[in-house]
Design an enzyme around this catalytic site. Sequence first.
Site, mmCIF file in Angstrom:
data_model
loop_
_atom_site.group_PDB
_atom_site.id
_atom_site.type_symbol
_atom_site.label_atom_id
_atom_site.label_comp_id
_atom_site.label_asym_id
_atom_site.label_seq_id
_atom_site.Cartn_x
_atom_site.Cartn_y
_atom_site.Cartn_z
ATOM 1 C CD GLU A 194 -2.387 3.730 -6.050
ATOM 2 O OE1 GLU A 194 -2.038 4.906 -6.022
ATOM 3 O OE2 GLU A 194 -2.354 2.992 -5.052
ATOM 4 C CB SER A 237 -0.856 0.035 1.265
ATOM 5 O OG SER A 237 -1.684 -1.081 1.329
HETATM 6 P P1 NAD Z 1 -4.014 -9.582 6.233
HETATM 7 O O1 NAD Z 1 -3.474 -9.408 7.596
HETATM 8 O O2 NAD Z 1 -5.496 -9.793 6.056
HETATM 9 O O3 NAD Z 1 -3.280 -10.818 5.482
HETATM 10 C C1 NAD Z 1 -1.897 -10.988 5.441
HETATM 11 C C2 NAD Z 1 -1.626 -12.483 5.370
HETATM 12 O O4 NAD Z 1 -0.242 -12.731 5.120
HETATM 13 C C3 NAD Z 1 -1.969 -13.215 6.686
HETATM 14 O O5 NAD Z 1 -2.906 -14.233 6.408
HETATM 15 C C4 NAD Z 1 -0.621 -13.761 7.162
HETATM 16 O O6 NAD Z 1 -0.731 -15.026 7.804
HETATM 17 C C5 NAD Z 1 0.137 -13.879 5.850
HETATM 18 N N1 NAD Z 1 1.598 -13.908 5.970
HETATM 19 C C6 NAD Z 1 2.394 -13.207 6.833
HETATM 20 N N2 NAD Z 1 3.690 -13.476 6.559
HETATM 21 C C7 NAD Z 1 3.704 -14.356 5.514
HETATM 22 C C8 NAD Z 1 4.737 -15.006 4.794
HETATM 23 N N3 NAD Z 1 6.028 -14.782 5.063
HETATM 24 N N4 NAD Z 1 4.401 -15.869 3.802
HETATM 25 C C9 NAD Z 1 3.088 -16.088 3.508
HETATM 26 N N5 NAD Z 1 2.068 -15.493 4.157
HETATM 27 C C10 NAD Z 1 2.376 -14.635 5.145
HETATM 28 O O7 NAD Z 1 -3.525 -8.308 5.403
HETATM 29 P P2 NAD Z 1 -4.164 -7.669 4.075
HETATM 30 O O8 NAD Z 1 -5.144 -6.650 4.482
HETATM 31 O O9 NAD Z 1 -4.546 -8.764 3.142
HETATM 32 O O10 NAD Z 1 -2.897 -6.865 3.510
HETATM 33 C C11 NAD Z 1 -1.892 -7.506 2.730
HETATM 34 C C12 NAD Z 1 -1.147 -6.459 1.917
HETATM 35 O O11 NAD Z 1 -2.101 -5.792 1.069
HETATM 36 C C13 NAD Z 1 -0.475 -5.356 2.739
HETATM 37 O O12 NAD Z 1 0.728 -4.983 2.107
HETATM 38 C C14 NAD Z 1 -1.495 -4.217 2.696
HETATM 39 O O13 NAD Z 1 -0.910 -2.964 2.887
HETATM 40 C C15 NAD Z 1 -2.017 -4.391 1.279
HETATM 41 N N6 NAD Z 1 -3.349 -3.806 1.048
HETATM 42 C C16 NAD Z 1 -4.352 -3.927 1.981
HETATM 43 C C17 NAD Z 1 -5.598 -3.362 1.737
HETATM 44 C C18 NAD Z 1 -6.718 -3.494 2.728
HETATM 45 O O14 NAD Z 1 -7.728 -2.775 2.584
HETATM 46 N N7 NAD Z 1 -6.633 -4.383 3.702
HETATM 47 C C19 NAD Z 1 -5.834 -2.672 0.533
HETATM 48 C C20 NAD Z 1 -4.808 -2.600 -0.434
HETATM 49 C C21 NAD Z 1 -3.562 -3.173 -0.158
#
Ligand code: NAD
Length: 289
Positions: A154, A121
């Site tokens: 993006e 993000s």
């Molecule tokens: P989340 O916490 O829901 O999921 C992250 C997942 O990654 C978890 O299930 C965790 O167990 C797993 N994980 C951690 N370390 C790992 C590894 N080494 N190998 C494999 N899996 C691993 O988080 P999210 O909201 O899905 O966010 C993920 C990414 O997407 C972040 O970079 C976030 O900034 C980005 N993002 C989030 C949103 C949002 O609205 N939540 C929107 C756009 C982008």
Amino acid sequence: MIHIKKIGVVGAGIMGSGIAQVASLGGFQVVMHDLDSTIVEKGFDSIKKSLSIMMKKGKIDPGQDRKILSNIAGTSHIEEVVEGVDLIIEAIPENKELKTALFHELDIKSPQHTILATNTSSISISAIAAATKRPSKCVGMHFANPVPVMPGVELIRGIDTDDDTVEVAKYVLKRMGKEFYVSLDFPGFLGNRLLMLFINEAFNILWQGIGNREDIDRNCRLAFRHPMGPLELADFIGLDTVLSISDYLFNEISEKYRPSPLLKQLVTAGHLGRKTGRGVYEYETTNTK
Ligand code: NAD
């Protein structure tokens, strides 16, 4: 341009499960990975819930849900992701050290032609790419939440990203039914640089007791025509993710992104929003889509 057949998604949380779903919808063979099989199963539960809503709304045909699900394999073994993979999209927590360590590992284990994309993000694509020996094949694909619903993505080009990688990313996004816009590789890119100021200020207004949570959100819905208020949206994104992005922008851009003490307090207490059942608001289920 390389031919994309198999897409690996690393991280099966809020974003990863959605990305796996739209990748399968786009006709790709998908492998969705997370640290253990229980989390991978939760990822599949989110996909099933989302598909059932899409079916009820007539957005997919009867039977298409089964086909979309059957194109996605789940695993907790990274070897099953990297084998014969053409594109990997990373969606693990918003933490630079975690992401660079993962990209380093993926670079060593993936075939030479594999493109490595990050759904970060805010973090510099060039910095993540520097952990690999293939920075020209690294790119940012920043999906919006919920991925199956939101049309915009993006596309972020790192300093070394080559034209072919950008073209492949555009092709894959089109197949997923997404529209894209290109951002320079600068902290927060086009969207979160704006959004984080707004959300963080809502936490400060709540913390200072100027209004209650419902009224802060209602004001934005009723006066600004936002579909969700900033506090509801923060719960939807995940407060840990909001805090990580804000912290990164605070360190990289300026003081104005300093995270609100209330946001920090909620995260410290483990109240991360919808995904844990409590954030600014309380939820009966941890349904995210
Ligand atoms: P989340 O916490 O829901 O999921 C992250 C997942 O990654 C978890 O299930 C965790 O167990 C797993 N994980 C951690 N370390 C790992 C590894 N080494 N190998 C494999 N899996 C691993 O988080 P999210 O909201 O899905 O966010 C993920 C990414 O997407 C972040 O970079 C976030 O900034 C980005 N993002 C989030 C949103 C949002 O609205 N939540 C929107 C756009 C982008």
